[in-house]
Design a protein around this motif. Structure first.
Motif, PDB file in Angstrom:
ATOM      1  N   GLN A  72       5.542 -12.693  -7.663  1.00 10.23           N
ATOM      2  CA  GLN A  72       6.706 -12.326  -8.472  1.00 10.23           C
ATOM      3  C   GLN A  72       6.812 -10.810  -8.631  1.00 10.23           C
ATOM      4  OE1 GLN A  72       9.038 -14.316  -9.196  1.00 10.23           O
ATOM      5  NE2 GLN A  72       8.099 -16.346  -8.998  1.00 10.23           N
ATOM      6  N   ARG A  73       5.689 -10.131  -8.745  1.00 11.70           N
ATOM      7  CA  ARG A  73       5.727  -8.672  -8.827  1.00 11.70           C
ATOM      8  C   ARG A  73       6.280  -8.064  -7.542  1.00 11.70           C
ATOM      9  NH1 ARG A  73      -0.150  -7.479 -11.853  1.00 11.70           N
ATOM     10  NH2 ARG A  73       0.699  -7.404 -13.981  1.00 11.70           N
ATOM     11  N   ILE A  74       5.822  -8.566  -6.413  1.00 14.79           N
ATOM     12  CA  ILE A  74       6.304  -8.040  -5.136  1.00 14.79           C
ATOM     13  C   ILE A  74       7.791  -8.334  -4.970  1.00 14.79           C
ATOM     14  CG2 ILE A  74       6.072  -8.147  -2.628  1.00 14.79           C
ATOM     15  CD1 ILE A  74       3.116  -8.961  -3.085  1.00 14.79           C
ATOM     16  N   LEU A  75       8.205  -9.554  -5.293  1.00 18.00           N
ATOM     17  CA  LEU A  75       9.620  -9.917  -5.157  1.00 18.00           C
ATOM     18  C   LEU A  75      10.503  -9.050  -6.048  1.00 18.00           C
ATOM     19  CD1 LEU A  75       9.452 -13.822  -4.923  1.00 18.00           C
ATOM     20  CD2 LEU A  75      10.357 -12.263  -3.183  1.00 18.00           C
ATOM     21  N   THR A  76      10.057  -8.750  -7.258  1.00 14.58           N
ATOM     22  CA  THR A  76      10.839  -7.871  -8.125  1.00 14.58           C
ATOM     23  C   THR A  76      11.080  -6.536  -7.459  1.00 14.58           C
ATOM     24  OG1 THR A  76       9.971  -8.919 -10.137  1.00 14.58           O
ATOM     25  CG2 THR A  76      10.891  -6.706 -10.374  1.00 14.58           C
ATOM     26  N   SER A  77      10.040  -5.993  -6.864  1.00 19.87           N
ATOM     27  CA  SER A  77      10.167  -4.708  -6.186  1.00 19.87           C
ATOM     28  C   SER A  77      11.122  -4.795  -4.998  1.00 19.87           C
ATOM     29  CB  SER A  77       8.788  -4.228  -5.718  1.00 19.87           C
ATOM     30  OG  SER A  77       8.882  -2.970  -5.107  1.00 19.87           O
ATOM     31  N   THR A 108       0.814  -1.215   0.000  1.00 22.08           N
ATOM     32  CA  THR A 108       0.000   0.000   0.000  1.00 22.08           C
ATOM     33  C   THR A 108       0.849   1.266   0.000  1.00 22.08           C
ATOM     34  OG1 THR A 108      -0.245  -0.294   2.404  1.00 22.08           O
ATOM     35  CG2 THR A 108      -2.082  -0.990   1.016  1.00 22.08           C
ATOM     36  N   ASN A 109       2.152   1.118  -0.107  1.00 15.46           N
ATOM     37  CA  ASN A 109       3.005   2.258  -0.402  1.00 15.46           C
ATOM     38  C   ASN A 109       2.442   2.932  -1.661  1.00 15.46           C
ATOM     39  OD1 ASN A 109       5.151   3.903  -1.420  1.00 15.46           O
ATOM     40  ND2 ASN A 109       6.672   2.612  -0.454  1.00 15.46           N
ATOM     41  N   PRO A 110       2.287   4.254  -1.665  1.00 14.77           N
ATOM     42  CA  PRO A 110       1.642   4.926  -2.808  1.00 14.77           C
ATOM     43  C   PRO A 110       2.235   4.578  -4.171  1.00 14.77           C
ATOM     44  CG  PRO A 110       1.888   6.471  -0.992  1.00 14.77           C
ATOM     45  CD  PRO A 110       2.598   5.210  -0.574  1.00 14.77           C
ATOM     46  N   ILE A 111       3.512   4.261  -4.232  1.00 19.36           N
ATOM     47  CA  ILE A 111       4.123   3.966  -5.532  1.00 19.36           C
ATOM     48  C   ILE A 111       3.686   2.619  -6.091  1.00 19.36           C
ATOM     49  CG2 ILE A 111       6.155   5.415  -5.188  1.00 19.36           C
ATOM     50  CD1 ILE A 111       7.697   2.937  -4.363  1.00 19.36           C
ATOM     51  N   ASP A 156       8.878   6.867 -17.694  1.00 20.59           N
ATOM     52  CA  ASP A 156      10.222   7.151 -17.189  1.00 20.59           C
ATOM     53  C   ASP A 156      10.231   7.230 -15.660  1.00 20.59           C
ATOM     54  OD1 ASP A 156      12.942   7.706 -17.238  1.00 20.59           O
ATOM     55  OD2 ASP A 156      12.650   9.862 -17.523  1.00 20.59           O
ATOM     56  N   ASN A 157       9.597   6.235 -15.028  1.00 16.35           N
ATOM     57  CA  ASN A 157       9.523   6.206 -13.566  1.00 16.35           C
ATOM     58  C   ASN A 157       9.839   4.785 -13.096  1.00 16.35           C
ATOM     59  OD1 ASN A 157       8.822   6.196 -10.836  1.00 16.35           O
ATOM     60  ND2 ASN A 157       7.224   7.733 -11.137  1.00 16.35           N
ATOM     61  N   PRO A 158      11.102   4.506 -12.736  1.00 15.18           N
ATOM     62  CA  PRO A 158      11.486   3.144 -12.348  1.00 15.18           C
ATOM     63  C   PRO A 158      10.990   2.717 -10.974  1.00 15.18           C
ATOM     64  CG  PRO A 158      13.343   4.629 -12.074  1.00 15.18           C
ATOM     65  CD  PRO A 158      12.240   5.435 -12.721  1.00 15.18           C
ATOM     66  N   TYR A 159      10.343   3.632 -10.240  1.00 14.53           N
ATOM     67  CA  TYR A 159       9.905   3.321  -8.871  1.00 14.53           C
ATOM     68  C   TYR A 159       8.461   2.853  -8.814  1.00 14.53           C
ATOM     69  CZ  TYR A 159      13.774   6.551  -8.898  1.00 14.53           C
ATOM     70  OH  TYR A 159      14.946   7.169  -9.225  1.00 14.53           O
ATOM     71  N   ARG A 160       7.694   3.137  -9.844  1.00 13.98           N
ATOM     72  CA  ARG A 160       6.290   2.731  -9.892  1.00 13.98           C
ATOM     73  C   ARG A 160       6.174   1.295 -10.360  1.00 13.98           C
ATOM     74  NH1 ARG A 160       2.003   6.127  -7.969  1.00 13.98           N
ATOM     75  NH2 ARG A 160       3.049   8.102  -7.566  1.00 13.98           N
ATOM     76  N   ARG A 161       5.561   0.447  -9.534  1.00 12.24           N
ATOM     77  CA  ARG A 161       5.343  -0.953  -9.888  1.00 12.24           C
ATOM     78  C   ARG A 161       3.965  -1.331  -9.362  1.00 12.24           C
ATOM     79  NH1 ARG A 161      10.813  -2.722  -9.012  1.00 12.24           N
ATOM     80  NH2 ARG A 161      12.160  -1.016  -9.688  1.00 12.24           N
ATOM     81  N   ASP A 163       8.638   9.865  -5.315  1.00  8.22           N
ATOM     82  CA  ASP A 163       8.615   8.420  -5.596  1.00  8.22           C
ATOM     83  C   ASP A 163       9.975   7.789  -5.306  1.00  8.22           C
ATOM     84  OD1 ASP A 163       6.023   8.720  -6.378  1.00  8.22           O
ATOM     85  OD2 ASP A 163       6.393   8.497  -8.526  1.00  8.22           O
ATOM     86  N   PHE A 164      11.039   8.484  -5.659  1.00  7.11           N
ATOM     87  CA  PHE A 164      12.399   8.015  -5.363  1.00  7.11           C
ATOM     88  C   PHE A 164      12.564   7.781  -3.865  1.00  7.11           C
ATOM     89  CE2 PHE A 164      16.641   9.484  -3.959  1.00  7.11           C
ATOM     90  CZ  PHE A 164      17.457   8.539  -4.570  1.00  7.11           C
ATOM     91  N   LYS A 165      12.141   8.765  -3.071  1.00  8.31           N
ATOM     92  CA  LYS A 165      12.280   8.648  -1.619  1.00  8.31           C
ATOM     93  C   LYS A 165      11.384   7.544  -1.055  1.00  8.31           C
ATOM     94  CE  LYS A 165      11.659  13.051  -0.655  1.00  8.31           C
ATOM     95  NZ  LYS A 165      11.573  14.286   0.168  1.00  8.31           N
ATOM     96  N   GLN A 166      10.191   7.395  -1.620  1.00  7.13           N
ATOM     97  CA  GLN A 166       9.275   6.343  -1.152  1.00  7.13           C
ATOM     98  C   GLN A 166       9.849   4.946  -1.432  1.00  7.13           C
ATOM     99  OE1 GLN A 166       6.515   6.290   0.521  1.00  7.13           O
ATOM    100  NE2 GLN A 166       5.414   8.213   0.280  1.00  7.13           N
ATOM    101  N   TYR A 167      10.469   4.786  -2.604  1.00  4.50           N
ATOM    102  CA  TYR A 167      10.974   3.459  -2.970  1.00  4.50           C
ATOM    103  C   TYR A 167      12.185   3.063  -2.133  1.00  4.50           C
ATOM    104  CZ  TYR A 167      12.481  -0.502  -5.775  1.00  4.50           C
ATOM    105  OH  TYR A 167      12.844  -1.764  -6.183  1.00  4.50           O
ATOM    106  N   TYR A 168      13.065   4.005  -1.884  1.00  5.97           N
ATOM    107  CA  TYR A 168      14.299   3.674  -1.175  1.00  5.97           C
ATOM    108  C   TYR A 168      14.255   3.966   0.315  1.00  5.97           C
ATOM    109  CZ  TYR A 168      16.521   2.881  -5.698  1.00  5.97           C
ATOM    110  OH  TYR A 168      16.859   2.382  -6.942  1.00  5.97           O
ATOM    111  N   ASN A 169      13.085   4.355   0.834  1.00  6.46           N
ATOM    112  CA  ASN A 169      13.066   4.680   2.268  1.00  6.46           C
ATOM    113  C   ASN A 169      13.210   3.424   3.127  1.00  6.46           C
ATOM    114  OD1 ASN A 169      10.491   3.568   3.172  1.00  6.46           O
ATOM    115  ND2 ASN A 169       9.475   5.266   2.141  1.00  6.46           N
TER     116      ASN A 169
END
Length: 472
Positions: free
Chosen positions: A76-81, A27-30, A41-46, A101-107
């Protein structure tokens, strides 16, 4: 005074805890559903479709005959993330509106939650290999070498099921583009899983493996880096090359192939399986890449850039030899025959996963090609339902204009029936049918699909028919 410590207990989530943490992670917004088919061009959205996850059970091992079910795709989608949070991705055109989004993905919260649920998801997604692959008996170094070298003598010149599906497709250009999209999760960050295994200290084999990685990274020259070569291949056939632009079109098995190497690299107790799988892929890729270059040129003509594949024809002969003679055999010599069964397991497991992915893609192309026929099948199946011949479970759905059903699959055949409005039903990249009131389509089990509403409102029904042929 001595203080007795409690016995060590492995950390393990209860099914309830696992479900809670999976939902919390997703449920992370990304990770919420997209409003467009592609990520710009957004590698953080999955898109992880978190609204569905509370109804899934990841606390078991998914059997081989269910590996392509929706639960498998979701895992598999979750594991990729999770795996890719260890890697660095930056947008091609800079952050602009993507900084949050960058900060959300790597936080830390995202990464820690991912690590908590990762072992359970790995057991769920890859546990079937324990039942499918068995290595028995006592192996010697010479027997292992004979066994592995036999791969070089196999007839690897015959086209795969995927290649045959492209050549025979009603739309080979569309099919070939869909094929290239399936490679993107691996090829755009190529060799990243390998890097997990060249850290640490384990002697000359470590340096030999690093030589393979140096090749993959173009010896530090960016334009010869293998992932850069693949970007040019994508762009030469009219596809985007930004990371996960086509996330919605990745098949379950395509993610599984890429995730398998992350799974082995992330869990260092599986180190020796990795080198077995490495030998298989480096050796088998030689003929595959030759065939791929020829097929893509046949489909797209001389304008397609196939250097990614032609580069691998030569380099992978060298890499296969290095994997055997500089990695596998020296490691067995140094550490003993106890590691051999793990090497063989990796070789056999990746071969099995590759076969699953090959057939899955071929089936998806057949499904895409059958779009008009599946639309025509709606009438007899709907007649069986409306006449009471069959009474399958049904879901009644009302959706507004531009509502996007992000891609997913079903565990059994379904009938989509439009009551009112207009739906664009999507069966893969550049593959769709327009469905109006009174129309619909058969949705085959395990086939990736999605939809978008093209009218002010659309009322439709999804009938879970199990096997549509029983309705005819």
């Amino acid at each position: 005074m001595s203080h007795a410590l409690p016995p060590h207990k492995p950390f393990e989530l209860t099914p309830e805890q696992l479900k809670e943490y999976v939902v919390q992670y997703a449920t992370n917004p990304i990770y919420l559903d997209n409003e467009e088919w592609e990520n710009d061009d957004n590698p953080y959205r999955r898109q992880l479709r978190p609204q569905v996850l509370p109804y899934l059970d990841f606390s078991r091992v998914l059997p081989r005959n269910e590996i392509l079910h929706y639960e498998g795709l979701a895992a598999q989608r979750i594991l990729t993330s999770i795996y890719e949070a260890d890697l660095m991705f930056l947008p091609k055109a800079g952050f602009k509106s993507k900084w949050e989004d960058f900060k959300q993905y790597y936080n830390p919260s995202n990464r820690v939650l991912g690590e908590i649920i990762r072992p359970s998801l790995e057991k769920f997604a890859f546990g079937f290999l324990d039942q499918e692959v068995e290595v028995s008996g006592k192996w010697t170094k010479d027997e292992l070498e004979t066994y592995l070298r036999a791969l070089e003598d196999r007839d690897l010149t015959q086209p795969s099921l995927s290649e045959v599906a492209i050549e025979k497709s009603a739309d080979p250009v569309r099919a070939a583009r869909m094929w290239l999209i399936q490679f993107a999760p691996d090829f755009l960050s190529e060799a990243s899983p390998m890097l997990r295994n060249v850290l640490g200290y384990y002697g000359p084999a470590q340096s030999e493996w690093f030589k393979i990685i140096i090749d993959e990274y173009g010896y530090g020259v960016h334009n010869t880096k293998h992932s850069k070569l693949f970007e040019r291949t994508l762009e030469s056939v009219g596809l985007r090359s930004d990371v996960h632009h086509y996330w919605q079109y990745y098949l379950n098995s395509s993610l599984m192939v890429n995730n398998y190497f992350h799974y082995l690299g992330k869990n260092h107790e599986l180190f020796f399986r990795y080198i077995g799988a490495l030998y298989y892929t480096e050796t088998a890729l030689v003929d595959f890449c030759r065939r791929a270059a020829e097929l893509l040129t046949k489909v797209f003509g001389p304008e397609v850039d196939v250097e990614y594949f032609t580069e691998h024809i030569g380099i992978d002969v060298h890499h296969g030899r290095m994997a055997l003679e500089k990695l596998i055999l020296p490691l067995v010599e140094e550490h003993g025959e106890v590691i051999i069964p793990e090497i063989v397991r990796g070789f056999e497991e990746f071969q099995l996963i590759s076969d699953i992915a090959d057939r899955d893609f071929a089936d998806q192309i057949a499904w895409m090609d059958a779009g008009p026929a599946n639309k025509e099948l709606h009438a007899p199946v709907w007649e069986a339902i409306s006449s009471g011949k069959v009474t399958p479970p049904v879901a009644h759905i009302v959706e507004p204009y531009r509502e996007l059903s992000n891609t997913h699959c079903h565990d059994g055949d379904e009938l989509c029936h439009i009551v009112s409005g207009t739906m664009k039903f999507v069966a893969g990249f550049d593959s769709h049918q327009i469905l109006e009131a009174g129309e619909g389509t058969v949705i085959n089990r395990n086939r990736l699909h999605g939809a978008i509403i093209e009218s002010e409102e659309c009322v439709y029904e999804i009938h879970s028919v199990g096997d549509y042929r029983a309705c005819l």
